[in-house]
Design a protein around this motif. Structure first.
Motif, PDB file in Angstrom:
ATOM      1  N   GLU A  60       0.836  -1.197   0.000  1.00 25.67           N
ATOM      2  CA  GLU A  60       0.000   0.000   0.000  1.00 25.67           C
ATOM      3  C   GLU A  60       0.871   1.247   0.000  1.00 25.67           C
ATOM      4  O   GLU A  60       1.836   1.338   0.770  1.00 25.67           O
ATOM      5  CB  GLU A  60      -0.901   0.010   1.231  1.00 25.67           C
ATOM      6  CG  GLU A  60      -1.816   1.223   1.318  1.00 25.67           C
ATOM      7  CD  GLU A  60      -2.743   1.179   2.521  1.00 25.67           C
ATOM      8  OE1 GLU A  60      -3.093   2.256   3.032  1.00 25.67           O
ATOM      9  OE2 GLU A  60      -3.101   0.064   2.949  1.00 25.67           O
ATOM     10  N   SER A 111       1.945   4.479   1.222  1.00 21.21           N
ATOM     11  CA  SER A 111       1.687   5.128   2.504  1.00 21.21           C
ATOM     12  C   SER A 111       2.086   6.601   2.519  1.00 21.21           C
ATOM     13  O   SER A 111       1.644   7.354   3.389  1.00 21.21           O
ATOM     14  CB  SER A 111       2.429   4.388   3.625  1.00 21.21           C
ATOM     15  OG  SER A 111       3.827   4.371   3.385  1.00 21.21           O
ATOM     16  N   ARG A 145       6.558   5.892  -0.583  1.00 17.00           N
ATOM     17  CA  ARG A 145       6.805   4.939   0.480  1.00 17.00           C
ATOM     18  C   ARG A 145       5.735   3.857   0.380  1.00 17.00           C
ATOM     19  O   ARG A 145       4.546   4.155   0.261  1.00 17.00           O
ATOM     20  CB  ARG A 145       6.760   5.603   1.853  1.00 17.00           C
ATOM     21  CG  ARG A 145       7.155   4.657   2.995  1.00 17.00           C
ATOM     22  CD  ARG A 145       7.226   5.380   4.325  1.00 17.00           C
ATOM     23  NE  ARG A 145       8.301   6.367   4.334  1.00 17.00           N
ATOM     24  CZ  ARG A 145       8.158   7.615   4.742  1.00 17.00           C
ATOM     25  NH1 ARG A 145       6.989   8.056   5.176  1.00 17.00           N
ATOM     26  NH2 ARG A 145       9.176   8.452   4.726  1.00 17.00           N
ATOM     27  N   LYS A 192       4.127   0.333   2.037  1.00 13.78           N
ATOM     28  CA  LYS A 192       4.002  -0.496   3.237  1.00 13.78           C
ATOM     29  C   LYS A 192       3.641  -1.917   2.830  1.00 13.78           C
ATOM     30  O   LYS A 192       2.743  -2.131   2.012  1.00 13.78           O
ATOM     31  CB  LYS A 192       2.918   0.073   4.156  1.00 13.78           C
ATOM     32  CG  LYS A 192       2.742  -0.663   5.486  1.00 13.78           C
ATOM     33  CD  LYS A 192       1.634  -0.007   6.304  1.00 13.78           C
ATOM     34  CE  LYS A 192       1.403  -0.717   7.630  1.00 13.78           C
ATOM     35  NZ  LYS A 192       2.576  -0.584   8.517  1.00 13.78           N
ATOM     36  N   GLU A 228       8.265  -0.723   5.758  1.00 12.95           N
ATOM     37  CA  GLU A 228       8.074   0.114   4.578  1.00 12.95           C
ATOM     38  C   GLU A 228       9.377   0.238   3.790  1.00 12.95           C
ATOM     39  O   GLU A 228      10.468   0.200   4.365  1.00 12.95           O
ATOM     40  CB  GLU A 228       7.599   1.512   4.973  1.00 12.95           C
ATOM     41  CG  GLU A 228       6.236   1.528   5.664  1.00 12.95           C
ATOM     42  CD  GLU A 228       5.812   2.932   6.049  1.00 12.95           C
ATOM     43  OE1 GLU A 228       4.626   3.259   5.877  1.00 12.95           O
ATOM     44  OE2 GLU A 228       6.682   3.695   6.518  1.00 12.95           O
ATOM     45  N   VAL A 284      -2.023   8.164  -1.897  1.00  7.50           N
ATOM     46  CA  VAL A 284      -1.862   7.479  -0.610  1.00  7.50           C
ATOM     47  C   VAL A 284      -3.057   6.537  -0.416  1.00  7.50           C
ATOM     48  O   VAL A 284      -4.205   6.947  -0.556  1.00  7.50           O
ATOM     49  CB  VAL A 284      -1.775   8.490   0.543  1.00  7.50           C
ATOM     50  CG1 VAL A 284      -1.798   7.767   1.891  1.00  7.50           C
ATOM     51  CG2 VAL A 284      -0.511   9.331   0.410  1.00  7.50           C
ATOM     52  N   GLY A 285      -2.751   5.277  -0.138  1.00  6.32           N
ATOM     53  CA  GLY A 285      -3.797   4.272   0.015  1.00  6.32           C
ATOM     54  C   GLY A 285      -3.942   3.341  -1.173  1.00  6.32           C
ATOM     55  O   GLY A 285      -4.596   2.309  -1.072  1.00  6.32           O
ATOM     56  N   LYS A 296      -3.401   0.396  -3.553  1.00  6.44           N
ATOM     57  CA  LYS A 296      -2.873  -0.952  -3.374  1.00  6.44           C
ATOM     58  C   LYS A 296      -2.066  -1.340  -4.612  1.00  6.44           C
ATOM     59  O   LYS A 296      -2.470  -1.069  -5.745  1.00  6.44           O
ATOM     60  CB  LYS A 296      -4.000  -1.951  -3.159  1.00  6.44           C
ATOM     61  CG  LYS A 296      -4.848  -1.679  -1.907  1.00  6.44           C
ATOM     62  CD  LYS A 296      -4.050  -1.889  -0.641  1.00  6.44           C
ATOM     63  CE  LYS A 296      -4.933  -1.985   0.603  1.00  6.44           C
ATOM     64  NZ  LYS A 296      -5.690  -0.731   0.851  1.00  6.44           N
TER      65      LYS A 296
END
Length: 222
Positions: free
Chosen positions: A108, A110, A122, A124, A155, A175-176, A178
């Motif tokens: 994901e 981040s 970044r 995760k 991460e 951000v978020g 997948k």
């Protein structure tokens, strides 16, 4: 086998649920399909899919329940854009690294921030996957061969130059988002070789150990 160098974009044209798994149609918007044949493999956002039907510039593929469970494919929507790469030929340049198209986990995004003309991401992942990810090593994200520029806890970071952002779907990440993550194959095979193996048949003790690899420059401690 693939290199992680994206060759074109595609669009999810159809998704058909069938008895627990899925059949999908991808319209290859910018990928040359002239040499693609039935049974060929195409990495689609990093997932190795086998062509089961051809319709002009589009291809169909079956997706197993196993693939749906371990990739982002189960979340795809009709109309979304995906990265495409045809399978490597022996005469091709290996511009990235060896990629199997067998996704290890879903990651994901981040964090995203600018860094001069580049963009930093970044990602995760589950903590147990981090053991296979090395600073300055190779990682495959949605089928893109990338270099790891930072590591922290669960991460890893990426620094994406403008060309990569323009030629892949990375510029659409938020951000978020997948993403499909495949670690470097070398890391997986090294672990398999040096890990204790419980087998029913007697075998000779391997001389390939973590100490041996470190001594010969294959691994390092920080």
């Amino acid at each position: 086998m693939f290199t992680g160098i994206i060759e074109g974009f595609g669009r999810v044209a159809q998704l058909q649920r069938k008895g627990g798994d899925l059949t999908l149609k991808i319209h290859a918007q910018t990928l040359d399909m002239s040499d693609v044949r039935l049974g060929d493999s195409i990495a689609t956002n990093g997932v190795c899919l086998t062509v089961t039907r051809l319709e002009g510039a589009s291809y169909w593929a079956d997706v197993s329940a196993e693939t749906l469970a371990h990739t982002t494919l189960g979340q795809w929507q009709v109309g979304q854009t995906v990265n495409l790469e045809k399978a490597l030929q022996p005469i091709s340049r290996l511009g990235g690294h060896l990629v199997s198209g067998h996704v290890d986990a879903i990651g994901e995004i981040s964090a995203i921030w600018p860094d001069a003309r580049s963009i930093r991401y970044r990602v995760k992942v589950m903590p147990e996957l981090m053991r296979y990810i090395a600073l300055k090593g190779s990682i495959c994200v949605d089928g893109i061969s990338l270099t790891v520029t930072g590591l922290e806890n669960d991460e890893f970071e990426l620094s994406i130059v403008p060309h990569t952002a323009d030629e892949t779907i990375m510029s659409s990440y938020t951000v978020g988002t997948k993403v499909n993550v495949e670690v470097d194959q070398i890391a997986r095979y090294l672990e398999r070789l040096i890990a204790p193996q419980a087998t029913s048949a007697p075998s000779k003790e391997s001389t390939l150990t973590a100490a041996f690899l470190a001594e010969h420059g294959f691994t390092g401690r920080r």
